[in-house]
Every structure is written in C-alpha cells, then in structure tokens.
Write a protein that holds these residues in place. Sequence first.
Motif, PDB file in Angstrom:
ATOM      1  N   VAL A 270       0.744  -1.220   0.039  1.00  0.00           N
ATOM      2  CA  VAL A 270       0.052   0.054   0.155  1.00  0.00           C
ATOM      3  C   VAL A 270       1.041   0.999  -0.101  1.00  0.00           C
ATOM      4  O   VAL A 270       1.989   1.155   0.627  1.00  0.00           O
ATOM      5  CB  VAL A 270      -0.964   0.072   1.138  1.00  0.00           C
ATOM      6  N   GLY A 271       0.603   2.290  -0.607  1.00  0.00           N
ATOM      7  CA  GLY A 271       1.299   3.317  -0.865  1.00  0.00           C
ATOM      8  C   GLY A 271       0.591   4.673  -0.931  1.00  0.00           C
ATOM      9  O   GLY A 271      -0.608   4.709  -1.173  1.00  0.00           O
ATOM     10  N   VAL A 272       1.374   5.821  -0.707  1.00  0.00           N
ATOM     11  CA  VAL A 272       0.893   7.138  -0.895  1.00  0.00           C
ATOM     12  C   VAL A 272       2.074   8.007  -1.566  1.00  0.00           C
ATOM     13  O   VAL A 272       2.881   7.700  -1.696  1.00  0.00           O
ATOM     14  CB  VAL A 272       0.536   7.933   0.475  1.00  0.00           C
ATOM     15  N   GLY A 273       1.211   8.908  -2.500  1.00  0.00           N
ATOM     16  CA  GLY A 273       2.296   9.571  -3.100  1.00  0.00           C
ATOM     17  C   GLY A 273       1.662  10.777  -4.033  1.00  0.00           C
ATOM     18  O   GLY A 273       0.319  11.173  -3.550  1.00  0.00           O
ATOM     19  N   VAL A 274       2.128  11.070  -4.979  1.00  0.00           N
ATOM     20  CA  VAL A 274       1.663  12.218  -5.798  1.00  0.00           C
ATOM     21  C   VAL A 274       1.845  11.881  -7.289  1.00  0.00           C
ATOM     22  O   VAL A 274       2.821  11.302  -7.737  1.00  0.00           O
ATOM     23  CB  VAL A 274       2.656  13.569  -5.714  1.00  0.00           C
ATOM     24  N   SER A 275       0.825  12.259  -8.122  1.00  0.00           N
ATOM     25  CA  SER A 275       0.692  11.789  -9.619  1.00  0.00           C
ATOM     26  C   SER A 275       0.330  13.213 -10.231  1.00  0.00           C
ATOM     27  O   SER A 275      -0.920  13.624 -10.113  1.00  0.00           O
ATOM     28  CB  SER A 275      -0.348  10.484  -9.891  1.00  0.00           C
ATOM     29  N   HIS A 276       1.363  13.717 -10.945  1.00  0.00           N
ATOM     30  CA  HIS A 276       0.988  14.985 -11.507  1.00  0.00           C
ATOM     31  C   HIS A 276       0.564  16.092 -10.856  1.00  0.00           C
ATOM     32  O   HIS A 276      -0.497  16.729 -11.123  1.00  0.00           O
ATOM     33  CB  HIS A 276       0.046  14.590 -12.972  1.00  0.00           C
ATOM     34  N   GLY A 277       0.941  16.168  -9.797  1.00  0.00           N
ATOM     35  CA  GLY A 277       0.680  17.327  -8.669  1.00  0.00           C
ATOM     36  C   GLY A 277      -0.329  16.927  -7.978  1.00  0.00           C
ATOM     37  O   GLY A 277      -0.726  17.689  -6.889  1.00  0.00           O
TER      38      GLY A 277
END
Length: 150
Positions: free
Chosen positions: A29-36
């Motif tokens: 499982v993860g978190v992040g940013v995609s295209h801002g």
Amino acid sequence: MDHDIDWEARERLMKRRLLPLAYLVGDWVGVGVSHGAPVQGRLQVRQVLGGTFVEAREVLRDASGAVDHEDLCVYRYDTTEKALRVTQYLAPGWVENHVVESLPSGGIRWRTGPLGPRVELSAPEPDTILVRVWLPAEEEPAHVVRYVRQ
C-alpha cells in the motif's frame, strides 16, 4: 514448437533470471503524488505460471477515491534477447513491451522510448518500494509513490 526442449532446464533458467524481481513479490500500500495531485496506491505482485512470470497490478486512487490509474505489468525472461522484459497493460486498452534494466543501486527501470516516460522501481529501505515515473524532457518525476509491505 520444439518438442525436444528441456522444459525443466527452461523452468530453472526462467526462475533464476527473475530473481532480481523477488523483492517486489507481495502486497503493498502506498501514498504519493501523480501529476501534482495526491494519490493512494495498492500494488499486488505475484509469481505466476509456476514462478516463470511475475505479475504486478497497480491501482492508484485520487483524493475522492476514484481510480486515477491502473495497470498490469507482466515480467518475463526473453531467451532470444537474453533480457528481462515487461509487457505493460494500461487502462484504457494500451499495451507496451519493454526491456527491463537493473539499476546500479538496486531495483529496475524501463523506458518507453526516447519520447516516452521512464519508469523506475527501487527499494530504498527494507519493505519499501519507490515507484517513480519521469515524462520526456522533465527533470523531476511526474509520479512518485512510496509503497510499504502489508
């Protein structure tokens, strides 16, 4: 089809050549940013077909919970090219096939061509996968998701 092939030797070869992907196998499982924009991800990686392929399914959801991105990657060893390859299936209905390179610091990457994105998966620390995607002519990744093992 060559019926004289030693299938047991082929199976051993395939499994040995897929060893660089062993760290990916599991549920993540993860978190992040995609295209801002912030995203939450789920990555499921399995060895399939007798351990001679590695299948990775990724689903990213935006802040509202809607699917932002999903893909299926199938890794295999190509005996003709003597290289790892990935076939990437992306929604909606896009398929690409790439040579997979090992990163000097560990992990893997592939490029979708000189005008396409570069994808990297690395393990910066135990039980962590960092997925980054660079768009052409960009110095910073457009997509960064940090996964932890479930």
